[in-house]
Design a protein around this motif. Sequence first.
Motif, PDB file in Angstrom:
ATOM      1  N   THR A 122      -7.888  -5.565 -84.864  1.00 22.49           N
ATOM      2  CA  THR A 122      -7.922  -4.194 -84.983  1.00 22.49           C
ATOM      3  C   THR A 122      -6.938  -3.388 -85.829  1.00 22.49           C
ATOM      4  N   ALA A 123      -6.099  -3.989 -86.327  1.00 26.79           N
ATOM      5  CA  ALA A 123      -5.167  -3.252 -87.139  1.00 26.79           C
ATOM      6  C   ALA A 123      -4.900  -3.953 -88.553  1.00 26.79           C
ATOM      7  N   ASP A 164       2.529  -0.402 -83.965  1.00 26.38           N
ATOM      8  CA  ASP A 164       1.480   0.392 -84.045  1.00 26.38           C
ATOM      9  C   ASP A 164       0.766  -0.375 -82.643  1.00 26.38           C
ATOM     10  N   ARG A 193       2.681   4.108 -90.944  1.00 26.72           N
ATOM     11  CA  ARG A 193       1.504   4.931 -91.626  1.00 26.72           C
ATOM     12  C   ARG A 193       1.662   5.484 -92.688  1.00 26.72           C
ATOM     13  N   ALA A 205      -4.022  -5.698 -79.256  1.00 27.01           N
ATOM     14  CA  ALA A 205      -5.436  -6.378 -79.099  1.00 27.01           C
ATOM     15  C   ALA A 205      -5.188  -7.836 -79.628  1.00 27.01           C
ATOM     16  N   HIS A 236       0.838  -4.233 -90.091  1.00 29.70           N
ATOM     17  CA  HIS A 236       1.001  -4.089 -88.640  1.00 29.70           C
ATOM     18  C   HIS A 236       1.242  -5.233 -88.138  1.00 29.70           C
ATOM     19  N   SER A 285      -6.859  -8.308 -93.597  1.00 29.10           N
ATOM     20  CA  SER A 285      -6.796  -7.696 -92.181  1.00 29.10           C
ATOM     21  C   SER A 285      -7.578  -8.586 -91.170  1.00 29.10           C
ATOM     22  N   LEU A 303      -2.353  -0.312 -81.919  1.00 29.43           N
ATOM     23  CA  LEU A 303      -3.567  -1.320 -82.085  1.00 29.43           C
ATOM     24  C   LEU A 303      -3.295  -2.517 -82.311  1.00 29.43           C
ATOM     25  N   ILE A 304      -2.002  -3.023 -82.621  1.00 30.63           N
ATOM     26  CA  ILE A 304      -1.539  -4.542 -82.742  1.00 30.63           C
ATOM     27  C   ILE A 304      -1.621  -5.368 -81.237  1.00 30.63           C
TER      28      ILE A 304
END
Length: 495
Positions: free
Chosen positions: A108-109, A450, A421, A455, A113, A105, A452-453
């Motif tokens: 932010t995702a 998603d 998800r 960023a 993702h 990871s 969030l990706i």
Amino acid sequence: MLDEPVRSVAVVGGGIVGWSAAVALKRRVPGVSVTIVPVAPPANALADRMPQTLPSAIGFHDDVGLREEDAVLRTGSGWRLGTLFEGWAEGQPAYVHAYGSYGQSFGTASFHHHWTRAAHAGSAAPYDAHSPAAMLARAGRMLPPNPEPGSPFADIQAGLVLDIGRYRAMLEAFARHLGVVVRAGEVVEVRLRGGDGFIERVALADGGSVEADLFVDASGPDSVVRGAIDTAWEDWRPWLACDRLMQASSAAATPSTLDDVVALSGGWRWQSALPGATSHGLCYASGFLRDEDAHRLLAEVSGVEPRPAIGFRQGTRPEPWLRNCVAIGDAAVVIEPLEWTNLHLAHSAIDRIISAMPGRACHPLEIADYNRQAVAEVTRVRDFVLCHYATARRPEPFWQPRAALPESLARTLRLFAERGRLPFFEEETFTRDSWLAILLGQGLIPRRIDPLIGATPAHQSDAAMAGYRAAIARALPQFPTAAQHHAAQHARITR
């Protein structure tokens, strides 16, 4: 009465499930006398017959105090890191489901993702290329006993491939050493107590009997003890069509930590390496593949004469524990060996019995909670196995849907297909990484990326993923081959 502890337990079943239960109960429940009636499991008791296990088997050994030297090395067993799936989705390359993390990871995702965005752009490397365990297995290598903490390889777990006969003998010897009482004989009658319907004793063919406060039925799908109380069964055949199994054993091949599972027109076949042999098998639906054709196919692949086919009926007991009897192994749930969950579910049931051990009265509220957890677990395992079929893409009739999916799996697939998800389930055997390995490996790419990706710019994601793959590749040569690892482990017990 409610507070009086269980003082005696009788286990009926002489396969690895029954001996595992006897060992664990004697080892982990102080003061309880344990008697086993080691009736031989039938050929279709899959939890007693399948050599492959999930990593949880090693945890079971730790819980009962079995050392690796005794439980693995001296029984002629070996290690496995994952399974290679071939031909499950036309147009998709073979992929590995391995036991450990996929990717790392960042931003932010979650990692998948980032990978999904690359897949949408057509620039994604295979998803399992980001799994240290999968790449180790593909390279024919094995993790050393103590990997460096914090490294990408630190969270890898290994399953086992068992020599069933030697493993069962080891469990029996350990049980006898612990003081488990062995009462040989065939069960001819299960006598219920008047009034409350509890099992009073099981009568044996020699005229004797075994009494206990609690009975554990590990006799296989015939469920000779638990079946005396009721025969309720939830049938999974509308979704899982396989009902036949054929096995063969050939001479040892090159040691490997990777099983091979190949989709066929009417089912699937496997190959797994043991230190002294190679395990072959064919799981199929009798309505789509005849026994004689299965025999010919398996003989060609294995080079030896297969054993006769066995039949099985997939499903589960809605109440594995009723009154003072609890069913485990195939007496509780029958599921095809795809993903090798059979012994895991038996071990999980044993652990749950010990954790939930009620008073002698077996209060319905306590038993209901056991059943709630057990059914939730096997239902989710069913969904995971069924997910392979639901996301497969093959043209043969066997692979076409026959019934609407169970809502629990349908909801999982809807949620994932929309934006990658996955829902939360309390009793989950397989990790999120395992679900992702199957879903993405079979080409189910979420429709939307998603948010969030956003960023993290795409070029940064791509560079991070490439760097992670390169780090895995650089590290692989330092790990032993499967043969070197096995030889080194055996050297420890022969010095």
